[in-house]
Design a protein around this motif. Structure first.
Motif, PDB file in Angstrom:
ATOM      1  N   LYS A   1       0.853  -1.176   0.000  1.00 19.38           N
ATOM      2  CA  LYS A   1       0.000   0.000   0.000  1.00 19.38           C
ATOM      3  C   LYS A   1       0.892   1.229   0.000  1.00 19.38           C
ATOM      4  O   LYS A   1       1.898   1.272   0.713  1.00 19.38           O
ATOM      5  CB  LYS A   1      -0.883  -0.019   1.246  1.00 19.38           C
ATOM      6  N   THR A   2       0.552   2.211  -0.821  1.00 20.49           N
ATOM      7  CA  THR A   2       1.282   3.473  -0.756  1.00 20.49           C
ATOM      8  C   THR A   2       0.874   4.178   0.535  1.00 20.49           C
ATOM      9  O   THR A   2      -0.193   3.903   1.101  1.00 20.49           O
ATOM     10  CB  THR A   2       0.992   4.368  -1.972  1.00 20.49           C
ATOM     11  N   LYS A   3       1.707   5.071   0.978  1.00 21.56           N
ATOM     12  CA  LYS A   3       1.429   5.777   2.231  1.00 21.56           C
ATOM     13  C   LYS A   3       0.292   6.769   2.069  1.00 21.56           C
ATOM     14  O   LYS A   3      -0.031   7.212   0.971  1.00 21.56           O
ATOM     15  CB  LYS A   3       2.687   6.475   2.720  1.00 21.56           C
ATOM     16  N   ALA A   4      -0.287   7.124   3.201  1.00 16.34           N
ATOM     17  CA  ALA A   4      -1.361   8.111   3.238  1.00 16.34           C
ATOM     18  C   ALA A   4      -0.831   9.416   2.667  1.00 16.34           C
ATOM     19  O   ALA A   4       0.349   9.707   2.794  1.00 16.34           O
ATOM     20  CB  ALA A   4      -1.853   8.294   4.669  1.00 16.34           C
ATOM     21  N   PRO A   5      -1.589  10.230   2.029  1.00 14.58           N
ATOM     22  CA  PRO A   5      -3.047  10.137   1.925  1.00 14.58           C
ATOM     23  C   PRO A   5      -3.543   9.289   0.747  1.00 14.58           C
ATOM     24  O   PRO A   5      -4.737   9.050   0.635  1.00 14.58           O
ATOM     25  CB  PRO A   5      -3.475  11.584   1.741  1.00 14.58           C
ATOM     26  N   GLU A   6      -2.636   8.835  -0.140  1.00 21.03           N
ATOM     27  CA  GLU A   6      -3.107   8.090  -1.305  1.00 21.03           C
ATOM     28  C   GLU A   6      -3.732   6.755  -0.921  1.00 21.03           C
ATOM     29  O   GLU A   6      -4.790   6.395  -1.402  1.00 21.03           O
ATOM     30  CB  GLU A   6      -1.973   7.838  -2.314  1.00 21.03           C
ATOM     31  N   ASN A   7      -3.022   5.978  -0.090  1.00 25.25           N
ATOM     32  CA  ASN A   7      -3.510   4.668   0.343  1.00 25.25           C
ATOM     33  C   ASN A   7      -3.964   3.796  -0.817  1.00 25.25           C
ATOM     34  O   ASN A   7      -5.031   3.199  -0.793  1.00 25.25           O
ATOM     35  CB  ASN A   7      -4.653   4.817   1.352  1.00 25.25           C
ATOM     36  N   LYS A   8      -3.135   3.718  -1.848  1.00 20.69           N
ATOM     37  CA  LYS A   8      -3.469   2.898  -3.014  1.00 20.69           C
ATOM     38  C   LYS A   8      -2.616   1.640  -3.011  1.00 20.69           C
ATOM     39  O   LYS A   8      -1.495   1.644  -2.538  1.00 20.69           O
ATOM     40  CB  LYS A   8      -3.220   3.676  -4.307  1.00 20.69           C
ATOM     41  N   GLN A   9      -3.174   0.576  -3.570  1.00 17.94           N
ATOM     42  CA  GLN A   9      -2.402  -0.650  -3.705  1.00 17.94           C
ATOM     43  C   GLN A   9      -1.355  -0.491  -4.797  1.00 17.94           C
ATOM     44  O   GLN A   9      -1.616   0.084  -5.841  1.00 17.94           O
ATOM     45  CB  GLN A   9      -3.302  -1.831  -4.050  1.00 17.94           C
ATOM     46  N   PHE A  10      -0.173  -1.007  -4.512  1.00 14.48           N
ATOM     47  CA  PHE A  10       0.905  -1.080  -5.483  1.00 14.48           C
ATOM     48  C   PHE A  10       1.117  -2.557  -5.747  1.00 14.48           C
ATOM     49  O   PHE A  10       1.563  -3.295  -4.860  1.00 14.48           O
ATOM     50  CB  PHE A  10       2.173  -0.425  -4.936  1.00 14.48           C
TER      51      PHE A  10
END
Length: 141
Positions: free
Chosen positions: A105-114
């Protein structure tokens, strides 16, 4: 995919082969970094036992101090960051192809799966090959 030794869902054999190769080439280069640090440590301040106990990312300062090659140091820290993504991953079912893969998971605020794709693993392996060549050149034989 399942294997005789596990009933858990697993990535494809090809993916697992790349994953295993990625870990092996990294481990080889990590040891090669330590060998080069020790070989270039003219004051003999460091020993294998101390260096092998360090987390890989903590070798960066020793590379800069002893090896003093920014190309090697920068490439190694980039590889360590990529390795950390692989090691600290979790397993998913990729919605694009319905296959088991690793992701972070990318760090906040993006919180997207990598998603750790086969291409990512190949890039990691290729960067390790470049690093290995640089370390061989540094060693001189």
């Amino acid at each position: 995919m399942y294997e005789k030794y596990s009933r858990q869902a697993l990535p494809t054999k090809e993916y697992r082969a790349l994953l295993g190769s990625a870990l092996c080439v990294f481990n080889s280069n990590n040891a090669f970094i330590i060998e080069n640090i020790l070989r270039n440590d003219e004051d003999k301040k460091y020993n294998w036992y101390k260096l092998i106990d360090l987390e890989s990312g903590k070798l960066h300062s020793f590379i800069k101090e002893i090896i003093a090659d920014s190309k090697i140091a920068d490439l190694f820290i980039n590889i360590v960051d990529m390795r950390n993504r692989i090691i600290h991953s979790f397993q998913i079912t990729d919605i694009h192809d319905n296959k088991q893969k690793l992701a972070t998971k990318t760090k906040a605020p993006e919180n997207k799966q990598f998603i750790i794709t086969e291409d990512y693993l190949m890039e990691f392996i290729e960067l390790n090959e470049i690093l290995s060549s640089l370390l061989h050149d540094l060693r001189g034989y």
